[in-house]
Design an enzyme around this catalytic site. Structure first.
Site, short mmCIF file in Angstrom:
data_model
loop_
_atom_site.label_atom_id
_atom_site.label_comp_id
_atom_site.label_asym_id
_atom_site.label_seq_id
_atom_site.Cartn_x
_atom_site.Cartn_y
_atom_site.Cartn_z
N ALA A 72 0.81 -1.21 0.00
CA ALA A 72 0.00 0.00 0.00
C ALA A 72 0.85 1.26 0.00
O ALA A 72 0.44 2.28 -0.57
CB ALA A 72 -0.94 0.00 1.21
N THR A 73 2.02 1.22 0.63
CA THR A 73 2.87 2.40 0.65
C THR A 73 3.27 2.81 -0.76
O THR A 73 3.20 4.00 -1.13
CB THR A 73 4.12 2.16 1.50
OG1 THR A 73 3.72 1.97 2.88
CG2 THR A 73 5.09 3.33 1.44
N SER A 184 -3.50 -3.45 0.63
CA SER A 184 -2.34 -4.30 0.90
C SER A 184 -2.81 -5.72 1.17
O SER A 184 -3.78 -5.93 1.91
CB SER A 184 -1.58 -3.75 2.12
OG SER A 184 -0.42 -4.53 2.38
N CYS A 309 3.59 0.67 12.43
CA CYS A 309 4.52 1.41 11.58
C CYS A 309 5.27 2.48 12.36
O CYS A 309 6.33 2.94 11.94
CB CYS A 309 3.77 2.05 10.42
SG CYS A 309 2.94 0.86 9.36
#
Length: 367
Positions: A72-73, A184, A309
Site C-alpha cells: 500500500a505504501t 495491501s 509502523c
C-alpha cells in the site's frame, strides 16, 4: 501465544499459501517463469497474474483497473506523485504516514481536522487549490470508519481527485467509491510484499517507478506470480467469507467490550470496524499506565501500543492527539485487534492477563 494485532498484519490464509506453492517451483518445475516473458512458462505465469488481478478487482467498485504494487505504501506514492504536480494535497490529520510523508514531500499540502469521535470533520471546506484529497476508509489505529462518500463528493465539487487508503477496510466491508484506492494483501490474510492501486477509468497516472514499463507503463518491475496468486486467493476468500467474518468479529467485539468495560474507548463506539479496540484506563492521564511494562508482563499476548509502523519511535500517536487526547492519555493507550482466526477463548485469556497486569501497576481502569 495469543495474536491480537490484526491491524499490523494478519495470519496467512491456508488457501492463499496453497495457491502460492505452485509458483515457487525450482529446477524441474514450471512455476518459476517470468510473467513478462513470451515463452510458454512466461505465459503460464502471466495467466496466473491476470487471474489474481481479476480476483483482487472483484472487491473494488466496477469501472476501474488494478495496478499491482509492492504494498500500500508504494500504491499511495504512485497515486500522490503520479496524479499531477500542480495544486495541493489535502489529507486528514489521522492518515497513515505513507500519505502524510508523501503529501508533504510532493508539494503543497493541507491538513483536514478530525472530530473527537475520530471522524474527519465534514463541516470544513476544502482549500481552493486542492488537487487531491486523501482520506482513509478505516483508521488503522482507532478503527473509525470515515465519511468517505461525503469527502469524495467534496473532492469532485472542487475538481479534485480522491484517494482512499482502504487497507483496513478492503475485504472486511464494502469499499466505497473513489478515484484511486490503495490496498495491501497482508491485511486480509494474504502475503506481505504485494498490494494494489485501483484506478478509476478515465484517471491517468504518470509513471513514478521507471524501468521496464510493466503494469501498462505505469509501474515498472517484474511481478511475482507467487505473491499475486496468494493475494488473489486471499481476496477471493475474503469476498466469499465477508459476512461470516464480520459476524465472528462482532461477537468478539461485544465480549471484549464486556471484559474491558472499565477502560475508556478511543474514538466512536459505532462508526468503527469492530475488529479494532483502542482503549486506555479512565482518568486525565490514562491512569498513568506504563504500556511498555504492560506489554512486557503480557508477553504471551501480541497487541500494540499504537500503529505498528510507528512503534518504537517514541513519538506520541498523531491519531490520538488529533482526537484530543493528552500526551499522557495517548501513551497509556493500547490497541487490540482480532479477526477470522481469533477465538473467544483467546479474547478472554488475553483480557484476564492485561487487566491483571494493569492492576499490578496499581491501576484500576475505572478509577
Amino acid at each position: 501465544m495469543i495474536y491480537l494485532d490484526y491491524q499490523a498484519t494478519t495470519p496467512l490464509a491456508p488457501e492463499a499459501r496453497d495457491a502460492m506453492l505452485r509458483w515457487m517451483d525450482g529446477p524441474g518445475g514450471s512455476g518459476f517463469g517470468n510473467p513478462h516473458s513470451p515463452h510458454r512458462m512466461g505465459r503460464q505465469a502471466a495467466a496466473a497474474v491476470e487471474l489474481a488481478r481479476d480476483q483482487v478487482a472483484a472487491l473494488f467498485p466496477a469501472g476501474g483497473r488494478v495496478i499491482f504494487t509492492s504494498g500500500a505504501t508504494e500504491a499511495i506514492n504512485l497515486a500522490i506523485r503520479g496524479s499531477g504536480s500542480t495544486g495541493a494535497v489535502s489529507y486528514s490529520a489521522i492518515e497513515h504516514a505513507a500519505v502524510i510523508d508523501t503529501a508533504e514531500t510532493a508539494g503543497r499540502s493541507h491538513v483536514l481536522n478530525v472530530a473527537r469521535n475520530g471522524q474527519c470533520n465534514t463541516r470544513q471546506d476544502l482549500p481552493n487549490d486542492t488537487r487531491l484529497v486523501c482520506l482513509m476508509q478505516v483508521n488503522n489505529e482507532i478503527g473509525t470508519i470515515q465519511p468517505t462518500v461525503e469527502w469524495h463528493r467534496k473532492a469532485k465539487a472542487n475538481n479534485a481527485l480522491y484517494l482512499c487508503d482502504a487497507v483496513q477496510a478492503y475485504g472486511k466491508i464494502e469499499v466505497t467509491g473513489a478515484d484511486m484506492i490503495a490496498v495491501s494483501a497482508h491485511k486480509l490474510h494474504g502475503p506481505k510484499g504485494i498490494g494494489a492501486l485501483w484506478v478509476r477509468d478515465g484517471v491517468d497516472l504518470d509513471e513514478v517507478q521507471t524501468g521496464g514499463g510493466q503494469e501498462n507503463g505505469v509501474r515498472s518491475g517484474t511481478l511475482s506470480p507467487m505473491l499475486c496468486a496468494g493475494f488473489g486467493v486471499a481476496a477471493q476468500e475474503a469476498r466469499e467469507r465477508m459476512a461470516e467474518d464480520a459476524e465472528h468479529v462482532e461477537k468478539l467485539w461485544h465480549r471484549a467490550r464486556d471484559l474491558f468495560e472499565e477502560w475508556e474507548l478511543n474514538g466512536s463506539e459505532d462508526a468503527r470496524w469492530h475488529g479494532n479496540m483502542n482503549i486506555r484506563p479512565k482518568g486525565p492521564n490514562g491512569g498513568g499506565l506504563d504500556v511498555n511494562r504492560l506489554m512486557s508482563e503480557c508477553r504471551e499476548v501480541m497487541f500494540s501500543a499504537g500503529s505498528a509502523c510507528a512503534s518504537g519511535s517514541g513519538r506520541t500517536s498523531h491519531v490520538l492527539e488529533a482526537i484530543g487526547l493528552s500526551a499522557k492519555q495517548a501513551k497509556a493507550s493500547i490497541r487490540l485487534g482480532w479477526g477470522r482466526y481469533t477465538t473467544m477463548e483467546e479474547i478472554e485469556t488475553a483480557a484476564a492477563k492485561i487487566n491483571a497486569a494493569a492492576k499490578a501497576q496499581g491501576i484500576e481502569a475505572g478509577a
